[in-house]
Design an enzyme around this catalytic site. Structure first.
Site, PDB file in Angstrom:
ATOM      1  N   GLU A 159       7.041  -5.689  -1.450  1.00  0.00           N
ATOM      2  CA  GLU A 159       6.379  -6.523  -2.463  1.00  0.00           C
ATOM      3  C   GLU A 159       7.383  -7.470  -3.138  1.00  0.00           C
ATOM      4  O   GLU A 159       7.544  -7.490  -4.361  1.00  0.00           O
ATOM      5  CB  GLU A 159       5.670  -5.649  -3.495  1.00  0.00           C
ATOM      6  N   GLU A 316      -1.085  -1.677   2.084  1.00  0.00           N
ATOM      7  CA  GLU A 316      -1.296  -0.712   1.001  1.00  0.00           C
ATOM      8  C   GLU A 316      -2.646  -0.948   0.350  1.00  0.00           C
ATOM      9  O   GLU A 316      -3.058  -2.086   0.136  1.00  0.00           O
ATOM     10  CB  GLU A 316      -0.233  -0.853  -0.098  1.00  0.00           C
TER      11      GLU A 316
END
Length: 687
Positions: A159, A316
């Site tokens: 991320e 995710e």
């Protein structure tokens, strides 16, 4: 722009069909638990596991020590159990020894304060010291595991930019200077681009320029926009640094997890996507939004757009509640499957969760997981196992593409510029415009691709331009050519107002799109958020519509008024117009329509554009079709079609389709009932 191309069915090498998996953090558990976990993973149908995401401190406990013993064991254990590995480079957060020895790598925020270790991403993306140590770690990991039989793909960092995208330390300032010098060459060109004649901001040297830190007043909009561009590029360069090292040792695909979601906006993923071998996204339902579930569909469509229509990876999402919202809402029975299969319906060939086993310590100990704290004798675990079986049954769908004939344009630069510090109304936000249009299409049963203005639009029957604030003359020509060739375009307010330098077009709004739309706006007149505007139709074919937030003093040049403001600052002034442009049609919407109003207007426009909704295609009926999603995936080689039907409503719906329900193997003939909360995936009979 082209994303990494894959032949159908091979999104992740070595995994046939769909992949189903999770993040796993073995460093949080003892070795006995590892063996228990891989056994349960097999029971759940897991075939892909991401590891070593936050493994830096475990691999390199001190500056001069590398210890791969535990990671070797986990890699071997997963391989022995037939589970492929999505291997992280481990660079997502520096270990304490690094930030202690080199505190200069710590990020500095816009208010000039330093952010310290104890959380994650405690580094400046521009820091040469951080990059040196990260490069050494990636090199060691790539050398050791490039030929390991468990390795399926590489996961760079994690991320990127989630917390530290906009850094203001000296290293960032130096990198910003270099970026600006490369872009503008001369300081005079920069002054012209930023409009520094305003407020005595003219620079005589690049080295006088700071990053746009907090000021006593609003900041220079051109500087802020360029800093967003620079920061996105700087993070991308960090990704490319790691990827370049990996590809020296391995031919496995390399990616990182995007965050295409409502609360992360600092990376322009259109510029990142061509560098990804697999487009991967993290998505979590955001209950701070008024409509979290429709936003999931939007995010999936945008991720598919980044993949250029190819299958993509859901890296995710959550089985239940997250831990970082003010109120962390759990998922109701069946909701996890509906969420997951909505992503699959809209193009995902891989569904993964954060995380495998719920942590018992640390900041994310109350984040849901595939294996909850309560263990396997739980409803959540049973749903996880059921979803794994469904994903296995979906293997034939892998490699197919979503069928869409409408495009919604999305631009990160317009998000940045359109929400500048000084604008007509702080209540007007970019995502509100985009989401309201996409919600209306979804409720109509119309599937849309979310694409960039610079993509090929010629295959779409209808293109919607919601609040695309930054439009260059070339962009305007692209839209005009599409429309003149027979396309239908809908443009909303606050679009086309400025060029790439955030400079307002003169002569009236909407600037670059004025000629295409055949209108000229003298001025904006936003209204308070609680005010309701009524739009009166100019013929008997339409009913009145409601709107809010925004009005304009609009004049038609050669456009035809369709709706008129009946109240607000400009009663009697056109609010919705249409114009014939070549062989196509251009619509303009000069206000923020309510969801119901958008539904009614887009019913008219999609019909005129020849767009058949999936509700129409399958003769769907029921009391709440707004919450019935129907999405088709078509295989590019075989032509096989799979119909995903997801009923988010509390009432049943029916539709007419014949084929085979691939999750149950049962035939489906003619009318089928979709119960509340149910998901059906039907392989259609050949027509």
């Amino acid at each position: 722009m082209t994303a990494h191309n894959h032949s159908p069915g091979d999104l992740i090498p070595g995994i046939s069909g769909m992949s189903y998996g999770c993040d796993y953090n073995p460093e949080q558990w003892d070795e006995a638990t590892w063996h228990e976990d891989v056994t349960l993973m097999r029971d759940a149908g897991v075939n892909l596991v991401a590891i070593n995401i936050f493994g830096w401190a475990a691999i390199q406990p001190t500056r001069d020590t590398m210890d791969f013993t535990a990671l070797d064991t986990i890699m071997d254990l997963l391989h022995d159990n037939g589970i492929a590995v999505n291997l992280g480079t481990g660079t997502a957060s520096p270990p304490p020894w690094l930030t202690t020895e080199h505190p200069e790598i710590l990020p500095i925020t816009a208010d000039g304060t330093t952010r310290y270790p104890g959380g994650r991403q405690a580094y400046c993306p521009s820091s040469p010291v951080f990059r040196d140590y990260a490069s050494a770690l990636v090199t060691a990991v790539a050398q050791r595991y490039s030929t390991h039989p468990a390795l399926a793909m590489w996961h760079v960092s994690n991320e990127l930019g989630c917390h530290n995208a906009l850094c203001h330390n000296p290293e960032t300032r130096a990198a910003f200077h270099q970026w600006l010098t490369t872009k503008y060459t001369t300081i005079d060109a920069l002054n012209a681009a930023w409009g520094t004649a305003f407020w005595s901001q003219r620079y005589s040297s690049f080295h006088q320029i700071r990053t746009p830190m907090d000021t006593l007043s609003s900041r220079n909009p051109g500087q802020v926009l360029d800093f967003h561009r620079f920061s996105s590029d700087e993070l991308l360069s960090l990704y490319l640094m790691e990827k370049d090292i990996i590809t020296q040792y391995s031919d496995k695909p390399v990616t990182t997890n995007f965050m295409v979601t409502a609360h992360i906006r600092n990376m322009d993923y259109w510029t990142w996507a061509p560098h990804m071998d697999v487009i991967a996204n993290d998505h979590y339902l955001d209950h701070r939004l008024t409509a979290p579930t429709p936003e999931l569909s939007f995010a999936a469509d945008l991720t598919r757009g980044l993949a250029q229509g190819n299958p993509w990876m859901l890296m995710e999402h959550s089985t239940g509640a997250v831990n970082w919202q003010p109120l962390n809402v759990n998922k109701a029975p069946g909701e996890m499957a509906r969420n997951s299969l909505t992503h699959v319906a809209r193009g995902a060939d891989s569904v993964c969760f954060f995380q495998w086993r719920a942590s018992v310590q640390g900041s994310e100990k109350y984040h849901s997981a595939m294996l909850p704290h309560a263990g396997t004798n739980t409803q959540r675990w049973r749903e996880v196992v059921d979803l794994g079986a469904t994903m296995k049954a979906l293997a034939p769908v892998a490699g197919s593409r979503v069928d869409a004939h409408v495009a919604v344009l999305f631009e990160w630069e317009s998000w940045w510029a359109g929400e500048g510090e000084s604008r007509p109304s702080q209540a007007v936000t970019y995502l509100d415009q985009v989401h309201s249009v996409h919600r209306a299409l979804r409720s109509l049963g119309v599937v849309s691709d979310v694409v960039s203005l610079r993509d090929d639009l010629s295959t779409y029957d209808l293109v919607i331009v919601p609040g695309v604030h930054v439009i260059t003359p070339t962009d305007a020509e692209h839209l005009t050519a599409y429309t003149n060739a027979g396309g239908h375009v809908v443009v909303t307010y606050w679009s086309g107002i400025v060029d790439a330098n955030d400079r307002v077009y003169q002569g009236g709004y909407p600037g670059a799109l004025r000629e295409l739309l055949g209108v000229r706006v003298e001025e904006f007149s936003p209204v308070p958020a609680g005010d309701t505007l009524t739009l009166t139709p100019n013929d008997t074919a339409h009913a009145p519509l409601e709107a809010t937030l925004w009005t304009e003093n609009l004049h038609t040049v050669d456009a035809t008024p369709v709706f008129t403001f009946s109240n607000g600052p400009h009663p009697g002034v056109p609010a919705v117009t249409t114009r014939t442009a070549g062989q196509g049609t251009a619509w303009y919407v000069a206000t923020q329509l309510t969801d119901d109003a958008w539904w009614h207007l887009l019913t008219t426009i999609t019909t005129a554009a020849g767009v058949t909704s999936e509700h129409q295609r399958y003769s769907a009926s029921g009391s709440d079709l707004h919450n019935l999603e129907i999405v088709r995936r078509i295989h590019p080689d075989s032509g096989c079609t799979w119909v995903f039907v997801i009923n988010h409503a509390t009432t049943p719906a029916t539709l007419n389709v014949t084929g085979r329900d691939i999750t149950t193997g049962t035939p489906v003939t003619a009318e089928v009932t979709i119960e509340p909360g149910a998901v059906h995936i039907i392989e259609e009979d050949e027509k």
